[in-house]
Scaffold this active site. Structure first.
Site, short mmCIF file in Angstrom:
data_model
loop_
_atom_site.label_atom_id
_atom_site.label_comp_id
_atom_site.label_asym_id
_atom_site.label_seq_id
_atom_site.Cartn_x
_atom_site.Cartn_y
_atom_site.Cartn_z
N HIS A 17 19.90 15.13 33.49
CA HIS A 17 19.19 13.84 33.52
C HIS A 17 19.42 13.08 32.21
O HIS A 17 19.69 11.88 32.21
CB HIS A 17 17.68 14.04 33.68
CG HIS A 17 17.25 14.58 34.99
ND1 HIS A 17 16.36 15.62 35.10
CD2 HIS A 17 17.56 14.21 36.26
CE1 HIS A 17 16.14 15.87 36.38
NE2 HIS A 17 16.87 15.04 37.11
N LYS A 41 6.20 15.66 48.22
CA LYS A 41 6.92 16.63 47.39
C LYS A 41 5.92 17.42 46.56
O LYS A 41 5.09 16.84 45.87
CB LYS A 41 7.89 15.91 46.44
CG LYS A 41 9.33 16.05 46.80
CD LYS A 41 10.19 15.47 45.70
CE LYS A 41 11.64 15.63 46.08
NZ LYS A 41 12.54 15.07 45.07
N ARG A 90 26.83 14.74 41.61
CA ARG A 90 27.38 16.00 41.13
C ARG A 90 28.51 16.50 42.02
O ARG A 90 29.35 17.26 41.58
CB ARG A 90 26.28 17.06 41.07
CG ARG A 90 25.19 16.76 40.07
CD ARG A 90 24.07 17.73 40.18
NE ARG A 90 23.30 17.43 41.39
CZ ARG A 90 22.10 17.88 41.64
NH1 ARG A 90 21.50 18.68 40.80
NH2 ARG A 90 21.46 17.55 42.74
N SER A 128 16.68 20.32 38.54
CA SER A 128 15.32 20.74 38.17
C SER A 128 14.97 22.06 38.85
O SER A 128 14.33 22.93 38.26
CB SER A 128 14.31 19.66 38.55
OG SER A 128 14.54 18.49 37.79
#
Length: 163
Positions: A17, A41, A90, A128
């Protein structure tokens, strides 16, 4: 002044990040880190904790602001007069997903662009979830997340054990 938004859950913030955020800070006049409050979430850190961690690790970036938000990202961007969203990718699957989100955001806010930044080789595998899993199993996360995140995870774990 060109304002962009770097949105995410940041549960917790990682070196990946931070790499994207530093790069975004170089190409925009102002970067708002939009910390998402998504009730569906289940996050380890609450919204205040996530914002506090981000504020701690971005003190050297004078054009970066940290703001929580809920609701539609396109509306948040409109409220903040942002011209673009910064999104990290990614792998190929991320590209497909981000294109779909970009198209949806374009329908909701036609002036909003999406800028995709490719993760660098050193952080393309970091998420994360990976940080939390490695920490949970006693692994070293110093190359995955800032030290303040490690401290926060230790504290969270200690608090959990004492209840």
């Amino acid at each position: 002044m060109k304002t962009v938004i770097f949105p995410g859950t940041f549960d917790p913030v990682t070196h990946g990040h931070l790499d994207l955020l530093q790069r975004a800070a170089c190409i925009a006049d102002k970067v708002i880190v939009g910390v998402a409050l998504n009730e569906s979430k289940k996050t380890l850190f609450n919204i205040e904790e996530r914002c506090a961690l981000l504020r701690q690790v971005t003190t050297s970036l004078s054009n970066v602001e940290i703001e929580p938000f809920s609701g539609l990202l396109a509306d948040f961007a409109k409220d903040k007069k942002a011209i673009a969203l910064i999104r990290g990718i990614r792998c190929g699957a991320d590209v497909e997903y981000e294109i779909q989100l970009s198209q949806l955001n374009k329908i909701l806010n036609p002036q909003l662009e999406t800028i995709l930044l490719v993760a660098n080789n050193r952080s393309s595998f970091i998420s994360s979830t990976v940080v939390k899993e490695v920490f949970k199993h006693g692994g070293d996360i110093t190359q995955l997340a800032p030290f303040v995140v490690q401290e926060a995870l230790f504290k969270k774990n200690k608090d959990k054990e004492s209840t």
